[in-house]
Design a protein around this motif. Structure first.
Motif, mmCIF file in Angstrom:
data_model
loop_
_atom_site.group_PDB
_atom_site.id
_atom_site.type_symbol
_atom_site.label_atom_id
_atom_site.label_comp_id
_atom_site.label_asym_id
_atom_site.label_seq_id
_atom_site.Cartn_x
_atom_site.Cartn_y
_atom_site.Cartn_z
ATOM 1 N N TYR A 8 -3.444 7.950 3.338
ATOM 2 C CA TYR A 8 -4.125 7.838 2.050
ATOM 3 C C TYR A 8 -4.944 6.554 1.904
ATOM 4 N N LEU A 9 -4.517 5.510 2.617
ATOM 5 C CA LEU A 9 -5.084 4.183 2.380
ATOM 6 C C LEU A 9 -5.438 3.485 3.691
ATOM 7 N N ASN A 10 -6.167 2.411 3.584
ATOM 8 C CA ASN A 10 -6.433 1.561 4.737
ATOM 9 C C ASN A 10 -5.362 0.485 4.820
ATOM 10 N N TRP A 11 -4.854 0.292 6.005
ATOM 11 C CA TRP A 11 -3.847 -0.739 6.184
ATOM 12 C C TRP A 11 -4.540 -2.093 6.269
ATOM 13 N N ILE A 12 -4.090 -3.031 5.468
ATOM 14 C CA ILE A 12 -4.729 -4.329 5.429
ATOM 15 C C ILE A 12 -3.982 -5.367 6.230
ATOM 16 N N GLN A 13 -2.714 -5.524 5.932
ATOM 17 C CA GLN A 13 -1.956 -6.623 6.529
ATOM 18 C C GLN A 13 -0.473 -6.377 6.284
ATOM 19 N N ASN A 14 0.317 -6.461 7.331
ATOM 20 C CA ASN A 14 1.754 -6.246 7.194
ATOM 21 C C ASN A 14 2.047 -4.998 6.363
ATOM 22 N N SER A 15 2.650 -5.138 5.221
ATOM 23 C CA SER A 15 2.942 -3.933 4.432
ATOM 24 C C SER A 15 2.014 -3.819 3.226
ATOM 25 N N VAL A 16 0.771 -4.188 3.438
ATOM 26 C CA VAL A 16 -0.223 -4.129 2.366
ATOM 27 C C VAL A 16 -1.301 -3.104 2.727
ATOM 28 N N PHE A 17 -1.589 -2.241 1.789
ATOM 29 C CA PHE A 17 -2.591 -1.190 1.981
ATOM 30 C C PHE A 17 -3.587 -1.230 0.839
ATOM 31 N N GLU A 18 -4.763 -0.699 1.106
ATOM 32 C CA GLU A 18 -5.827 -0.727 0.123
ATOM 33 C C GLU A 18 -6.617 0.566 0.209
ATOM 34 N N GLY A 19 -7.103 1.022 -0.902
ATOM 35 C CA GLY A 19 -7.961 2.191 -0.849
ATOM 36 C C GLY A 19 -8.305 2.741 -2.210
ATOM 37 N N GLU A 20 -9.230 3.651 -2.178
ATOM 38 C CA GLU A 20 -9.644 4.310 -3.401
ATOM 39 C C GLU A 20 -9.001 5.685 -3.458
ATOM 40 N N LEU A 21 -8.251 5.949 -4.507
ATOM 41 C CA LEU A 21 -7.577 7.239 -4.651
ATOM 42 C C LEU A 21 -7.877 7.832 -6.017
ATOM 43 N N THR A 22 -7.972 9.123 -6.066
ATOM 44 C CA THR A 22 -8.007 9.782 -7.380
ATOM 45 C C THR A 22 -6.605 9.730 -7.965
ATOM 46 N N ARG A 23 -6.498 9.965 -9.250
ATOM 47 C CA ARG A 23 -5.197 10.005 -9.924
ATOM 48 C C ARG A 23 -4.262 11.023 -9.232
ATOM 49 N N VAL A 24 -4.834 12.167 -8.899
ATOM 50 C CA VAL A 24 -4.037 13.229 -8.268
ATOM 51 C C VAL A 24 -3.519 12.796 -6.895
ATOM 52 N N LYS A 25 -4.396 12.181 -6.116
ATOM 53 C CA LYS A 25 -4.002 11.718 -4.784
ATOM 54 C C LYS A 25 -2.965 10.602 -4.876
ATOM 55 N N GLU A 39 15.299 3.588 -3.275
ATOM 56 C CA GLU A 39 14.871 2.896 -4.499
ATOM 57 C C GLU A 39 15.750 1.698 -4.862
ATOM 58 N N ASP A 40 16.985 1.671 -4.360
ATOM 59 C CA ASP A 40 17.849 0.525 -4.650
ATOM 60 C C ASP A 40 17.605 -0.627 -3.680
ATOM 61 N N LYS A 41 16.886 -0.360 -2.611
ATOM 62 C CA LYS A 41 16.665 -1.404 -1.601
ATOM 63 C C LYS A 41 15.194 -1.759 -1.426
ATOM 64 N N ASP A 42 14.353 -0.754 -1.368
ATOM 65 C CA ASP A 42 12.936 -0.978 -1.093
ATOM 66 C C ASP A 42 12.162 -1.167 -2.381
ATOM 67 N N SER A 43 10.985 -1.725 -2.268
ATOM 68 C CA SER A 43 10.125 -1.772 -3.440
ATOM 69 C C SER A 43 8.661 -1.589 -3.059
ATOM 70 N N ILE A 44 7.961 -0.955 -3.955
ATOM 71 C CA ILE A 44 6.533 -0.674 -3.805
ATOM 72 C C ILE A 44 5.850 -1.261 -5.033
ATOM 73 N N ILE A 45 4.821 -2.015 -4.823
ATOM 74 C CA ILE A 45 4.074 -2.548 -5.960
ATOM 75 C C ILE A 45 2.642 -2.039 -5.861
ATOM 76 N N ILE A 46 2.165 -1.455 -6.926
ATOM 77 C CA ILE A 46 0.808 -0.903 -6.919
ATOM 78 C C ILE A 46 -0.060 -1.724 -7.863
ATOM 79 N N PHE A 47 -1.139 -2.258 -7.333
ATOM 80 C CA PHE A 47 -2.133 -2.929 -8.168
ATOM 81 C C PHE A 47 -3.306 -1.985 -8.303
ATOM 82 N N LYS A 48 -3.618 -1.636 -9.527
ATOM 83 C CA LYS A 48 -4.701 -0.673 -9.743
ATOM 84 C C LYS A 48 -5.853 -1.335 -10.475
ATOM 85 N N SER A 49 -7.015 -1.143 -9.919
ATOM 86 C CA SER A 49 -8.216 -1.619 -10.587
ATOM 87 C C SER A 49 -9.075 -0.393 -10.868
#
Lengths: 71, 71
Positions: A8-25, A39-49
């Motif tokens: 879905y995204l371009n891999w940027i660095q380590n565990s960081v990804f970037e890309g343009e997605l529709t809401r559905v995607k 969910e008790d161990k891992d975490s995902i942070i989404i920055f949306k612009s």
């Protein structure tokens, strides 16, 4: 997780990804992420612009995203 | 690098930091980063959003930024 995010995204660095997605995607990706993450161990942070013009990107040093052996 | 970045930003996850900086503070931080990084090996990527309201943040799973032993 890397393989999934790369569909879905371009891999940027380590565990960081970037890309343009529709809401559905994005929802589709988040659903798949939640299936494989702990969910008790891992975490995902989404920055949306909402518009790309509001997010400026600057790279210093070597661009790493072509190296497949870091993760 | 972790110690330096923490003087200016909040540590989010692994090598990801977040925070609000003035232009002057950002330049100061970037200057210090360039002193300690190896520009041929390391890379720093800065995502800048001019206004916080244009950047939405969503966290899924455990928030990691209180764990000091990950990096």
């Amino acid at each position: 997780m890397l393989k999934l995010c790369r569909q879905y995204l371009n891999w940027i660095q380590n565990s960081v990804f970037e890309g343009e997605l529709t809401r559905v995607k994005l929802d589709e990706l988040l659903h798949k992420i939640k299936v494989i993450m702990k969910e008790d161990k891992d975490s995902i942070i989404i920055f949306k612009s909402r518009q790309e013009k509001w997010l400026e990107k600057e790279v210093i040093g070597r661009e790493k995203n072509n190296l497949d052996n870091i993760l």
